[in-house]
Design a protein around this motif. Structure first.
Motif, mmCIF file in Angstrom:
data_model
loop_
_atom_site.group_PDB
_atom_site.id
_atom_site.type_symbol
_atom_site.label_atom_id
_atom_site.label_comp_id
_atom_site.label_asym_id
_atom_site.label_seq_id
_atom_site.Cartn_x
_atom_site.Cartn_y
_atom_site.Cartn_z
ATOM 1 N N MET A 1 0.854 -1.172 0.000
ATOM 2 C CA MET A 1 0.000 0.000 0.000
ATOM 3 C C MET A 1 0.904 1.241 0.000
ATOM 4 N N ASN A 2 0.649 2.172 -0.906
ATOM 5 C CA ASN A 2 1.480 3.369 -0.965
ATOM 6 C C ASN A 2 0.900 4.481 -0.087
ATOM 7 N N LEU A 3 1.642 5.563 0.019
ATOM 8 C CA LEU A 3 1.268 6.667 0.894
ATOM 9 C C LEU A 3 -0.107 7.242 0.551
ATOM 10 N N ASN A 4 -0.396 7.421 -0.729
ATOM 11 C CA ASN A 4 -1.686 7.983 -1.140
ATOM 12 C C ASN A 4 -2.845 7.060 -0.770
ATOM 13 N N GLU A 5 -2.627 5.753 -0.906
ATOM 14 C CA GLU A 5 -3.673 4.800 -0.518
ATOM 15 C C GLU A 5 -3.903 4.846 0.997
ATOM 16 N N GLU A 6 -2.834 4.985 1.750
ATOM 17 C CA GLU A 6 -2.966 5.088 3.202
ATOM 18 C C GLU A 6 -3.722 6.351 3.588
ATOM 19 N N VAL A 7 -3.454 7.445 2.893
ATOM 20 C CA VAL A 7 -4.163 8.701 3.155
ATOM 21 C C VAL A 7 -5.653 8.519 2.881
ATOM 22 N N GLU A 8 -5.985 7.819 1.822
ATOM 23 C CA GLU A 8 -7.397 7.572 1.501
ATOM 24 C C GLU A 8 -8.077 6.757 2.601
ATOM 25 N N VAL A 9 -7.371 5.766 3.142
ATOM 26 C CA VAL A 9 -7.926 4.989 4.248
ATOM 27 C C VAL A 9 -8.132 5.895 5.455
ATOM 28 N N LEU A 10 -7.114 6.688 5.793
ATOM 29 C CA LEU A 10 -7.232 7.588 6.954
ATOM 30 C C LEU A 10 -8.393 8.562 6.780
ATOM 31 N N LYS A 11 -8.589 9.030 5.563
ATOM 32 C CA LYS A 11 -9.675 9.969 5.268
ATOM 33 C C LYS A 11 -11.045 9.353 5.568
ATOM 34 N N SER A 12 -11.140 8.032 5.464
ATOM 35 C CA SER A 12 -12.423 7.363 5.706
ATOM 36 C C SER A 12 -12.586 6.878 7.152
ATOM 37 N N VAL A 13 -11.571 7.143 8.000
ATOM 38 C CA VAL A 13 -11.676 6.837 9.423
ATOM 39 C C VAL A 13 -12.377 8.024 10.075
ATOM 40 N N PRO A 14 -13.501 7.794 10.757
ATOM 41 C CA PRO A 14 -14.294 8.919 11.279
ATOM 42 C C PRO A 14 -13.505 9.967 12.069
ATOM 43 N N ILE A 15 -12.553 9.551 12.881
ATOM 44 C CA ILE A 15 -11.839 10.533 13.703
ATOM 45 C C ILE A 15 -10.909 11.427 12.884
ATOM 46 N N PHE A 16 -10.542 11.001 11.664
ATOM 47 C CA PHE A 16 -9.645 11.791 10.826
ATOM 48 C C PHE A 16 -10.348 12.414 9.624
ATOM 49 N N ALA A 17 -11.626 12.144 9.432
ATOM 50 C CA ALA A 17 -12.336 12.520 8.212
ATOM 51 C C ALA A 17 -12.313 14.013 7.908
ATOM 52 N N LYS A 18 -12.266 14.856 8.916
ATOM 53 C CA LYS A 18 -12.338 16.306 8.691
ATOM 54 C C LYS A 18 -10.969 16.971 8.590
ATOM 55 N N MET A 19 -9.916 16.182 8.665
ATOM 56 C CA MET A 19 -8.569 16.746 8.591
ATOM 57 C C MET A 19 -8.182 17.034 7.149
ATOM 58 N N GLU A 20 -7.331 18.059 6.976
ATOM 59 C CA GLU A 20 -6.866 18.394 5.636
ATOM 60 C C GLU A 20 -5.872 17.337 5.148
#
Length: 151
Positions: A1-20
């Motif tokens: 999994m590359n960095l961009n894919e990890e960012v996409e996963v983090l973006k879908s985690v409720p606690i991180f969803a509103k972060m830039e």
């Protein structure tokens, strides 16, 4: 999994969803990728907690030790997280987490977690919401178990 894919996963985690996105990239870059095989323990109930984990892929069981052996109380999948209670409360792990299939996680250290919470109060608010949901879910399961036992 590359960095961009990890960012996409983090973006879908409720606690991180509103972060830039830049901050999500920082989390993904500074977090430690951890691979686990089926049946391998990630942490054991009672162990000290020094980090939280985000599930990037795979499935893990949440087990609670009892006098009659461990009981599976929940399942964690992609976008799930655990370990926040141990670092928030500076307390031992309240459950054992075991991979039920190959598992990839992002380990977020206590220091990084505290930095996130201090810089992004929205993370703390979302964390409180998730913890409140987990408490309510546990209470509901206890009510159901008590009702079955009484019947």
């Amino acid at each position: 999994m590359n960095l961009n894919e990890e960012v996409e996963v983090l973006k879908s985690v409720p606690i991180f969803a509103k972060m830039e996105m830049a901050k999500l990239k920082l989390i993904a870059f500074t977090g430690e990728r951890m691979n686990y095989s089926e049946g391998q323990e990630l942490c054991h109930q009672g162990d000290p907690g020094d980090a939280m984990y985000v599930i990037l892929g795979g499935v893990a069981d949440v087990l609670i030790d009892t006098d009659t052996g461990p009981i599976r109380v929940a399942e964690l999948k992609k976008n799930g997280f655990f370990g926040e209670t141990a670092i928030l409360c500076d307390a031992p792990r309240n459950a054992t987490i075991k991979a039920s299939e190959s598992l990839l996680t992002l380990k977020i250290s206590r220091d990084m977690f505290y930095k996130l919470v201090s810089e992004f109060p929205a993370v703390a608010i979302e964390m409180m919401r998730e913890l409140a949901h987990r408490v309510e879910d546990t209470n509901q399961k206890l009510r159901e178990a008590t009702a079955k036992k009484a019947a």
